[in-house]
Enzyme design. Structure first.
Site: not given
Ligand code: URA
Length: 433
Positions: A183, A168, A161, A187, A82
Site C-alpha cells: 500500500s 482492509r 490502494d 503510492k 510517509h
C-alpha cells in the site's frame, strides 16, 4: 482466469502469479470483482502472508492501477516522507516546512484518518479555507514556486490502494506486512518521489506491535524501494504512547505551529530531527550531521520554517491569520480536566486506548462516510516519565457533548498507569537503510 480460482489458490497457500495479481487489481479497481470477493482474498492474504515475489508484483500492479506522476521537471530528487500511522502523529506538518525552508523541494499526498490513525489531510482541513483537493498541476506549480505542497490523494493515483485500504480497515486486515508494504510503496512509486524517508511506527498505537515485525516491514519496503530505484530509509519510531501533547485535528495543527516556532515536545523533537536529518542526507545537499543540526535549528530560530508553513497555507487558500493567531481556532464547547488520584511517575500512556477514546470523541471516522469534528481531542499535561502529584491535572478532554466527555475521561484514566518507576522512553528505535 477467474477470481474464485485466485481466492482458492491463496486459501491453499499457493503462490499467486503476476498474472493472477494483475487480474485481481485490474478487475477490482474497475468494479468487476465485488467487495465480498476481494474481502475473501484480502483475508486469505492476511492469514497466509505473501512471498517476496507476490509482494513486489502486488506493489507494481497497484502503482500502475492509476496515473504515475512525473516530477522530473521540478527536480531530479524530490523527497517524500510517509508514516505507517499512529496516534498524535503531526510530524508531516513540522518536518515538511523545515525541509522546504532548507531549500529541498518537498511534495506529499496525504491521507485521511481511518480508525485510530489520524490523517494529515484532515488536520490540514481544520485550517479554515485550506484546499487539500488541488490538481496535480497546482501541486507541481506549488513545489516549483514555493518548494512545498501538501495535497490529498484526489487525483487518479493508486485507485486500487484507495479501495483495498478502505476494505482492509472494514474487515480487520489493516495490520498485515505484505498489505502495508504494498500500500505505502505503490503510492510512493506512483507519486514520483526519488527518495523517501519512512517513519515505521512500532508499539501499542501502531499496526506493528513489536520491533521484530516493524523491522520486517521496514526491510520489505527498503527492498521494494531499491527495486523501484527509489532511495529509501526507514526510521523505526516508538508509538507506545501518543506522540506529542495533543491528539485531535486542530489541536495538532496548533501543536505543529508551536513546534515550528521551536517549542517542541521531547518525543516530537527526537522524531522530527531524525526524519529531517535523513531527508537532508538523501537530498545530497547536506552530508555532515553536526552541521545539519545547526542548519535545522537556524531555520527554526530565524522563523524561516514557520514562514514556509504560512506560505504553504496561504498558497492553498488557507486563512493564515489562524496560523499567526492559533487562539482563533474554534474550541470544543466542553473542556474537562482529568485529575490524578495518586502520586508517582507516569509509567504508561497507552496509545491504542487513547486512539480509541479519540475516535469516540469524533477525531476520526469509524466508517469512511462519518463526519469528524475538528475541534475535539485530548491535550496531555503528563506523559511517560513525568512526575505527578495527587490532584494534579493529567490531561484535558475537548468534547462536543457531556456524555462523550464523561466516557472519554474514564477511558483516558484507564490508559494511564502511575507507578514508582521513572521510565526513560527512547523514541528512535533504529534506522534501517
Ligand atoms: N499507511 C498506508 O498508506 N497504508 C497502510 O497500509 C498503512 C499505513
Amino acid at each position: 482466469m477467474n477470481i474464485l480460482d485466485i481466492i482458492e489458490h491463496k486459501k491453499r497457500e499457493k503462490e499467486l502469479t503476476k498474472e493472477e495479481i494483475d487480474y485481481f487489481i485490474k478487475n477490482y479497481t474497475a468494479g468487476e470483482i465485488t467487495d465480498y470477493q476481494a474481502a475473501a482474498l484480502i483475508m486469505a492474504i492476511c492469514i497466509n502472508g505473501m512471498t517476496q515475489n507476490e509482494i513486489l508484483n502486488l506493489t507494481n500492479s497497484m502503482a500502475n492501477s492509476g496515473d504515475i506522476l512525473d516530477l522530473s521537471d521540478i527536480s531530479d530528487n524530490v523527497i517524500d516522507k510517509h508514516s505507517t500511522g499512529g496516534v498524535g502523529d503531526k510530524i508531516t506538518l513540522i518536518v515538511m516546512p523545515i525541509v522546504a525552508s532548507l531549500g529541498i523541494p518537498v511534495g506529499k499526498m496525504s491521507g485521511r484518518g481511518l480508525g485510530i490513525t489520524g490523517g494529515t489531510a484532515d488536520k490540514l482541513e481544520s485550517i479554515p479555507g485550506y484546499n487539500i483537493n488541488i490538481s496535480v498541476e497546482e501541486f507541481k506549480n506549488n513545489i516549483k514556486e514555493i518548494g512545498i505542497s501538501l495535497m490529498s490523494q484526489t487525483c487518479n493515483l493508486t485507485p486500487a490502494d484507495k479501495k483495498i485500504y478502505a476494505l482492509r480497515d472494514a474487515i480487520s486486515c489493516a495490520n498485515s506486512i505484505p498489505l502495508i508494504a504494498s500500500s505505502i510503496m505503490s503510492k510512493k512509486i506512483a507519486s514520483g518521489a526519488n527518495s523517501i524517508v519512512l517513519d515505521v511506527t512500532c508499539g501499542k498505537g501502531s499496526y506493528m506491535k513489536n520491533k521484530e515485525d516493524a523491522k520486517r516491514l521496514a526491510k520489505m519496503m527498503n527492498l521494494i524501494g531499491k527495486l523501484a530505484k527509489i532511495k529509501t530509509v526507514c526510521v523505526l519510531t516508538n508509538m507506545d504512547e501518543p506522540l506529542g501533547y495533543s491528539v485531535g485535528n486542530s489541536l495538532e495543527v496548533i501543536e505543529a505551529i508551536q513546534a515550528l516556532k521551536g517549542n517542541m515536545a521531547k518525543d516530537v523533537e527526537e522524531v522530527v530531527f531524525n526524519m529531517v536529518f535523513q531527508m537532508m542526507r538523501l537530498s545530497g545537499k547536506y552530508q555532515k550531521n553536526e552541521i545539519n543540526k545547526k542548519k535545522v535549528l537556524e531555520v527554526i530560530n530565524n522563523g524561516k520554517a514557520f514562514e514556509k508553513f504560512k506560505e504553504l497555507v496561504a498558497r492553498q487558500n488557507g486563512d493564515v491569520t489562524y496560523i499567526e493567531n492559533p487562539e482563533k481556532f474554534e474550541k470544543a464547547p466542553i473542556i474537562t480536566p482529568i485529575i490524578s488520584n495518586e502520586d508517582g511517575y507516569i509509567e504508561k500512556l497507552d496509545a491504542y486506548k487513547i486512539g480509541k477514546a479519540g475516535l469516540e470523541l469524533g477525531i476520526g471516522r469509524k466508517r469512511k462516510e462519518d463526519n469528524i469534528d475538528y475541534r475535539v481531542g485530548i491535550v496531555f499535561d503528563k506523559k511517560i516519565g513525568d512526575r505527578v502529584k495527587k490532584d494534579e491535572i493529567l490531561a484535558y478532554v475537548h468534547s462536543n457533548s457531556a456524555e462523550k466527555s464523561i466516557e472519554c475521561v474514564e477511558a483516558i484514566k484507564q490508559a494511564y498507569k502511575i507507578g514508582n518507576k521513572k521510565i526513560i522512553k527512547k523514541n528512535i528505535i533504529e534506522i534501517i537503510d
